[in-house]
Design an enzyme around this catalytic site. Structure first.
Site, PDB file in Angstrom:
ATOM      1  N   GLY A 200       0.829  -1.205   0.000  1.00 14.00           N
ATOM      2  CA  GLY A 200       0.000   0.000   0.000  1.00 14.00           C
ATOM      3  C   GLY A 200       0.858   1.247   0.000  1.00 14.00           C
ATOM      4  O   GLY A 200       2.016   1.231  -0.437  1.00 14.00           O
ATOM      5  N   GLU A 222       5.553  -3.342   0.941  1.00 16.04           N
ATOM      6  CA  GLU A 222       5.606  -3.090  -0.508  1.00 16.04           C
ATOM      7  C   GLU A 222       4.907  -1.758  -0.731  1.00 16.04           C
ATOM      8  O   GLU A 222       3.677  -1.702  -0.746  1.00 16.04           O
ATOM      9  CB  GLU A 222       4.901  -4.223  -1.269  1.00 16.04           C
ATOM     10  CG  GLU A 222       5.612  -5.561  -1.199  1.00 16.04           C
ATOM     11  CD  GLU A 222       6.868  -5.616  -2.065  1.00 16.04           C
ATOM     12  OE1 GLU A 222       7.003  -4.794  -2.994  1.00 16.04           O
ATOM     13  OE2 GLU A 222       7.727  -6.472  -1.808  1.00 16.04           O
ATOM     14  N   CYS A 256       1.889   0.430  -9.110  1.00 14.72           N
ATOM     15  CA  CYS A 256       2.924   0.959  -8.204  1.00 14.72           C
ATOM     16  C   CYS A 256       4.240   1.201  -8.922  1.00 14.72           C
ATOM     17  O   CYS A 256       4.969   2.117  -8.580  1.00 14.72           O
ATOM     18  CB  CYS A 256       3.129   0.004  -7.040  1.00 14.72           C
ATOM     19  SG  CYS A 256       3.512  -1.664  -7.582  1.00 14.72           S
TER      20      CYS A 256
HETATM   21  P1  NAD Z   1      -3.409   2.324   1.212  1.00 18.38           P
HETATM   22  O1  NAD Z   1      -2.135   2.427   1.959  1.00 18.38           O
HETATM   23  O2  NAD Z   1      -4.377   3.428   1.298  1.00 18.38           O
HETATM   24  O3  NAD Z   1      -4.215   1.010   1.644  1.00 18.38           O
HETATM   25  C1  NAD Z   1      -3.602  -0.260   1.744  1.00 18.38           C
HETATM   26  C2  NAD Z   1      -4.320  -1.085   2.811  1.00 18.38           C
HETATM   27  O4  NAD Z   1      -4.216  -0.440   4.068  1.00 18.38           O
HETATM   28  C3  NAD Z   1      -5.799  -1.287   2.536  1.00 18.38           C
HETATM   29  O5  NAD Z   1      -6.126  -2.632   2.804  1.00 18.38           O
HETATM   30  C4  NAD Z   1      -6.488  -0.331   3.509  1.00 18.38           C
HETATM   31  O6  NAD Z   1      -7.721  -0.809   3.960  1.00 18.38           O
HETATM   32  C5  NAD Z   1      -5.502  -0.272   4.671  1.00 18.38           C
HETATM   33  N1  NAD Z   1      -5.504   1.044   5.338  1.00 18.38           N
HETATM   34  C6  NAD Z   1      -5.782   2.254   4.787  1.00 18.38           C
HETATM   35  N2  NAD Z   1      -5.642   3.231   5.717  1.00 18.38           N
HETATM   36  C7  NAD Z   1      -5.286   2.622   6.874  1.00 18.38           C
HETATM   37  C8  NAD Z   1      -4.992   3.088   8.197  1.00 18.38           C
HETATM   38  N3  NAD Z   1      -5.049   4.383   8.496  1.00 18.38           N
HETATM   39  N4  NAD Z   1      -4.657   2.167   9.137  1.00 18.38           N
HETATM   40  C9  NAD Z   1      -4.593   0.862   8.827  1.00 18.38           C
HETATM   41  N5  NAD Z   1      -4.864   0.377   7.603  1.00 18.38           N
HETATM   42  C10 NAD Z   1      -5.201   1.229   6.637  1.00 18.38           C
HETATM   43  O7  NAD Z   1      -2.965   2.031  -0.292  1.00 18.38           O
HETATM   44  P2  NAD Z   1      -3.887   1.904  -1.562  1.00 18.38           P
HETATM   45  O8  NAD Z   1      -4.478   3.253  -1.837  1.00 18.38           O
HETATM   46  O9  NAD Z   1      -4.784   0.743  -1.451  1.00 18.38           O
HETATM   47  O10 NAD Z   1      -2.797   1.567  -2.691  1.00 18.38           O
HETATM   48  C11 NAD Z   1      -2.085   2.558  -3.369  1.00 18.38           C
HETATM   49  C12 NAD Z   1      -0.656   2.642  -2.889  1.00 18.38           C
HETATM   50  O11 NAD Z   1      -0.092   1.356  -2.811  1.00 18.38           O
HETATM   51  C13 NAD Z   1       0.228   3.402  -3.857  1.00 18.38           C
HETATM   52  O12 NAD Z   1       1.105   4.207  -3.126  1.00 18.38           O
HETATM   53  C14 NAD Z   1       0.998   2.309  -4.581  1.00 18.38           C
HETATM   54  O13 NAD Z   1       2.237   2.705  -5.112  1.00 18.38           O
HETATM   55  C15 NAD Z   1       1.144   1.293  -3.502  1.00 18.38           C
HETATM   56  N6  NAD Z   1       1.317  -0.044  -4.064  1.00 18.38           N
HETATM   57  C16 NAD Z   1       2.511  -0.662  -3.935  1.00 18.38           C
HETATM   58  C17 NAD Z   1       2.703  -1.906  -4.507  1.00 18.38           C
HETATM   59  C18 NAD Z   1       4.012  -2.632  -4.410  1.00 18.38           C
HETATM   60  O14 NAD Z   1       4.043  -3.803  -4.787  1.00 18.38           O
HETATM   61  N7  NAD Z   1       5.074  -2.025  -3.935  1.00 18.38           N
HETATM   62  C19 NAD Z   1       1.662  -2.506  -5.196  1.00 18.38           C
HETATM   63  C20 NAD Z   1       0.446  -1.844  -5.288  1.00 18.38           C
HETATM   64  C21 NAD Z   1       0.278  -0.610  -4.717  1.00 18.38           C
END
Ligand code: NAD
Length: 474
Positions: A200, A222, A256
């Site tokens: 995330g 990641e 990502c």
């Molecule tokens: P996000 O960080 O908002 O959410 C990821 C997960 O965290 C979700 O399951 C969400 O429910 C949970 N979450 C959200 N806020 C939270 C909080 N305050 N406390 C606890 N859990 C929480 O990310 P996203 O918007 O789903 O994804 C986009 C981001 O992820 C981008 O920055 C992207 O680059 C990155 N990403 C990285 C990879 C990788 O392989 N490195 C792959 C895909 C996405």
């Protein structure tokens, strides 16, 4: 996570703690240590994904308008291939690895034993809602762990289906699913896990890392960030810009490792723009909003966020925004030299179909620029100049990347995939996933035939003799 107690409802806490207890008992039963069990479960996962293939493709279409050809490749095909590789190689990966032993340990031999961590937690994002749940899960299962999976609430159709599939395939004491957003994640993070795998944003990654630190839980994070793409003076633009456009606009830029911005040699700028436009129109036509292969932004909030990055004076191509339709056209922005520090598109990870173009004059300038930024998840260089390619690869730090391509490195499971610095911690895919979810236990086996007295204090062995012995490895 100081406010967790207030935010987390007692029923969520009870649900999580009940799953945790059940999985602890299942792990303690030793079942997951058996190779046949692991293989059987992985094949079960493969079969159920194949069974639900059409429904899974429909779900990602509903969430992201991801068309079936693209969706099969990036969400399902990659997962099936990873399961097949894992099942085929699991026996050799699980085997204790014999390593060298110094003469000092005579008679001795040394082995590295991979063992499961135990109870793992996998938290996923919305952009590849199937792949990014199942791929870490393959690693967790292959390494003999139990897992709790928390898909993203934002990709609601895919996440609901992934949850249904896992629930009907595996008993909760082995693989469990917790659905929802922040609150359930917080309830999960309150618990002590043996391994935590998060995909995330950087912001939430930091929250997860803090929660893990409370229990000294090892993590893979990641994350994302701004991944640069360099286009050198003598790059082959005919092939290059097609590959770039594919990597940038697949999943409507919500990848990502998508090239976030271009660093283009000043002499190439005009041709690069022409070739990119040519490729965009070849892939998505002149009106991508009507093209069946062009996706959508996940929600209105993100469409609005992206629309603010499009400064009208910087538009070279595209620029159309339709918030109601969650549509952003493939957009090229020309960032005037010296103004990238204030350009909205250069302030944060774009994560959408907007591509800013910054120009440079020397490769040293590019290296200095890249090194001033946070370490990227990916870096791409399109060039025919081996010296420049090597200079960039040797003098910059980034998670992984490609020379003369974009995004495709993550399709090779022999390469580790992960970030460095702000873009993440740890790596996975193929054997790296197995290793990530295993603790590697180093054990020295000693024979009882002889007892070399060299280490004992009463012999008064000279240091020079000790130095010689320690250099000999058996
Ligand atoms: P996000 O960080 O908002 O959410 C990821 C997960 O965290 C979700 O399951 C969400 O429910 C949970 N979450 C959200 N806020 C939270 C909080 N305050 N406390 C606890 N859990 C929480 O990310 P996203 O918007 O789903 O994804 C986009 C981001 O992820 C981008 O920055 C992207 O680059 C990155 N990403 C990285 C990879 C990788 O392989 N490195 C792959 C895909 C996405």
């Amino acid at each position: 996570m100081s406010n967790t107690v207030e935010l987390t409802t007692p029923s969520l806490v009870r649900q999580v703690s009940s799953i945790k207890k059940k999985q602890a008992a299942f792990f303690a039963s030793g079942k997951t240590r058996d190779i046949e069990f692991r293989k059987e479960m992985l094949l079960k996962l493969k079969n159920v994904i194949e069974k639900y293939e059409t429904t899974l493709l429909e779900a990602v279409y509903k969430d992201l308008k991801k068309e079936p050809f693209e969706a099969y490749g990036v969400e399902i095909g990659i997962v099936i291939a990873d399961i097949e590789l894992t099942v085929k190689k699991l026996r050799s990966w699980m085997k204790p690895e014999r390593v060298g032993t110094s003469m000092f340990h005579f008679i001795g031999s040394s082995y590295i034993y991979p063992e499961p961590y135990g109870q793992t937690l996998i938290i996923g994002p919305w952009n590849y809602p199937i792949q990014l749940i199942f791929q870490p899960l393959i690693g967790a299962m292959a390494a003999g762990n139990t897992a709790v999976v928390k898909p993203s609430e934002i990709s609601e159709h895919s996440s609901a289906l992934v949850s249904k599939i896992l629930r009907e395939t595996f008993p909760e004491d082995y693989i469990a699913v917790v659905e929802g957003g922040i609150e359930p994640t917080q309830a999960l993070l309150e618990e002590k896990w043996d391994y935590l795998f998060f995909t995330g944003s950087v912001t939430v990654g930091k929250i997860v890392y803090q929660a893990a630190a409370k229990h000294l839980t090892p993590v893979t994070l990641e994350l994302g960030g701004k991944s640069p793409c360099i286009i050198d003076k003598d790059a082959n633009l005919d092939y290059g810009m097609k590959r770039l456009v594919w990597g940038k606009f697949i999943n409507c830029g919500q990848t990502c490792v998508a090239p976030d911005y271009l660093l283009v040699h000043v002499s190439q700028k005009k041709q690069v723009i022409e070739k990119i436009i040519e490729a965009i129109e070849a892939f998505y036509g002149k009106t991508p909003q009507d093209h069946p292969k062009y996706g959508r932004i996940i929600n209105h909030r993100n469409t609005e966020r992206l629309s603010k990055m499009i400064v009208p004076e910087q538009i070279v191509y595209g620029g159309k925004v339709d918030i109601a339709d969650k549509y952003i056209a493939p957009t090229l922005l020309d960032i005037p030299s010296g103004s990238y520090e204030s350009a909205p598109a250069m302030q944060e990870e774009i994560f959408g179909p907007i591509l800013p173009i910054v120009t440079y004059e020397t490769i040293e300038e590019v290296i200095a620029f890249v090194n001033q930024q946070q370490k990227a998840l990916a870096l791409y260089i399109f060039s025919n100049n081996q010296e420049n390619i090597q200079k960039v690869l040797r003098n910059t730090s980034f998670g992984g990347g490609c020379v003369n391509d974009a995004v495709m490195h993550l399709g090779n499971s022999n390469l580790p995939f992960g970030g460095v610095g702000e873009s993440g911690i740890g790596r996975y895919h193929g054997k790296f996933s197995f290793d990530t979810f295993s603790h590697h236990k180093g054990v020295l086996h000693k024979s009882m035939l002889v007892d070399m007295p060299i280490r004992y204090p009463y012999l008064n062995i000279p240091v020079s003799y000790l130095k010689r012995i320690m250099k000999i490895t058996m």
